[in-house]
Design an enzyme around this catalytic site. Structure first.
Site, PDB file in Angstrom:
ATOM      1  N   ARG A  61       0.822  -1.216   0.000  1.00 22.72           N
ATOM      2  CA  ARG A  61       0.000   0.000   0.000  1.00 22.72           C
ATOM      3  C   ARG A  61       0.851   1.258   0.000  1.00 22.72           C
ATOM      4  NH1 ARG A  61      -3.019   2.137  -2.578  1.00 22.72           N
ATOM      5  NH2 ARG A  61      -4.072   0.108  -2.618  1.00 22.72           N
ATOM      6  N   LYS A  70       2.525  25.181  -3.193  1.00 26.33           N
ATOM      7  CA  LYS A  70       1.266  24.619  -2.697  1.00 26.33           C
ATOM      8  C   LYS A  70       1.321  23.093  -2.783  1.00 26.33           C
ATOM      9  CE  LYS A  70      -1.245  28.767  -4.088  1.00 26.33           C
ATOM     10  NZ  LYS A  70      -2.244  29.364  -5.006  1.00 26.33           N
ATOM     11  N   LYS A  91       5.749  39.510  -2.598  1.00 26.08           N
ATOM     12  CA  LYS A  91       4.334  39.378  -2.888  1.00 26.08           C
ATOM     13  C   LYS A  91       3.572  40.604  -2.393  1.00 26.08           C
ATOM     14  CE  LYS A  91       2.538  35.228  -2.672  1.00 26.08           C
ATOM     15  NZ  LYS A  91       2.449  34.888  -4.117  1.00 26.08           N
ATOM     16  N   ASP A 146      -0.025  38.705 -11.752  1.00 23.02           N
ATOM     17  CA  ASP A 146      -1.016  37.942 -11.009  1.00 23.02           C
ATOM     18  C   ASP A 146      -2.448  38.305 -11.396  1.00 23.02           C
ATOM     19  OD1 ASP A 146      -1.591  36.010  -8.937  1.00 23.02           O
ATOM     20  OD2 ASP A 146      -2.274  37.682  -7.707  1.00 23.02           O
TER      21      ASP A 146
END
Length: 283
Positions: A104, A139, A171, A222
């Site tokens: 798994r 992200k 930013k 942006d």
């Protein structure tokens, strides 16, 4: 496209150990302990169940190695390879208990990272008629950034910053706290050494006009519409790299690329990619 090498063991090891510990818990694999006799040997195949691009085999192989180094894993396909339903990815041979314990965790890594590579390839295909490059962002799943950014490269994209420590990206909140684009860029240039890239996020053409005399290495345009992006690219006129960002989708990315930007950052590559279905079966 130059495919990335496997991640080095010092990067892989803590991530994989945490994943295995999470699955094995305090008592190990109770089902395997209860049903599989010691010494049982099997051969098992990992195959794709959906089309896509393979990634994550370095993490999968390291998972198996940590469980049992004696189990062999013969890869039929390398990361970056194209998958169709039924494509053989790899064959494992050895102790049945070890293979079932690792199964798994191995499939989780392959499925998650192949999903990222597959989505990246879809975005890259949409812009291949232009000079734009698809890039991922910060992200990412906490703790899995190195894996996920490598998966983006397997899908034909590349990376924006890996973290806060490898480039300066000014930013909107930095600008607000400094008081202006100009002041933020002046401070950044005073602080940065000669090897530090400086990029500034720009929301308007007025901000871009203010930024360009300060010679940033790149500007992040942006949430601009395509008409504004074209004007911005014309204003930049090769003085620095132009990167578009903000809500980019498979439906909009081609039009954005056609504005002439150099890079398009897509957070969805790592925060919204669907898991690619892969499975392990005994032939």
């Amino acid at each position: 496209m130059i495919l990335p090498p496997p991640l080095p063991a010092p990067i892989l090891d803590p991530i994989v150990r945490l994943a295995l510990a999470e699955d094995l818990g305090r008592a190990g694999d109770l089902t395997t302990d209860a049903t599989i006799l010691p010494g049982t040997r099997i051969t098992a195949e990992i195959r794709a169940r959906k089309p896509g691009i393979l990634a994550g085999m370095d993490a999968a192989a390291h998972s198996l190695k940590l469980i049992d180094e004696s189990v062999t894993l013969d890869q039929a396909l390398q990361d970056g390879g194209r998958l169709e339903p039924g494509t053989l990815i790899g064959t494992m041979s050895g102790d049945a208990r070890s293979i079932l314990m690792a199964e798994r965790t191995m499939l989780n890594f392959i499925g998650r990272l192949s999903g990222i590579a597959t989505l990246t390839a879809a975005f890259s295909a949409k812009v291949q008629h232009t000079d734009a490059t698809i890039v991922c962002t910060r992200k990412t799943t906490p703790g899995h950034r190195a894996l996920e950014k490598r998966a983006v490269r397997c899908g034909g994209g590349t990376s924006h910053r890996y973290g806060l420590d490898d480039a300066i990206l000014i930013k909107d909140n930095h600008i607000a706290a400094c008081g202006s684009v100009s002041e933020a860029l002046k401070r950044a240039h005073d602080y940065a050494g000669h090897l530090r890239m400086i990029e500034v996020e720009i929301d308007t053409l007025d901000q871009l006009e203010e930024a360009l005399p300060h010679k940033p290495h790149a500007v992040l345009l942006d949430n601009m519409d395509n008409a504004t992006l074209r004007k911005a690219v014309a204003m930049i006129d090769g003085a620095c790299k132009a990167e578009a960002s903000g809500g980019v989708t498979l439906d909009t990315v081609a039009g954005i690329a056609e504005t002439g930007v150099d890079y398009i950052s897509v957070g969805a590559l790592t925060h919204s990619a669907s898991n690619l279905d892969v499975g392990l079966d005994l032939p």
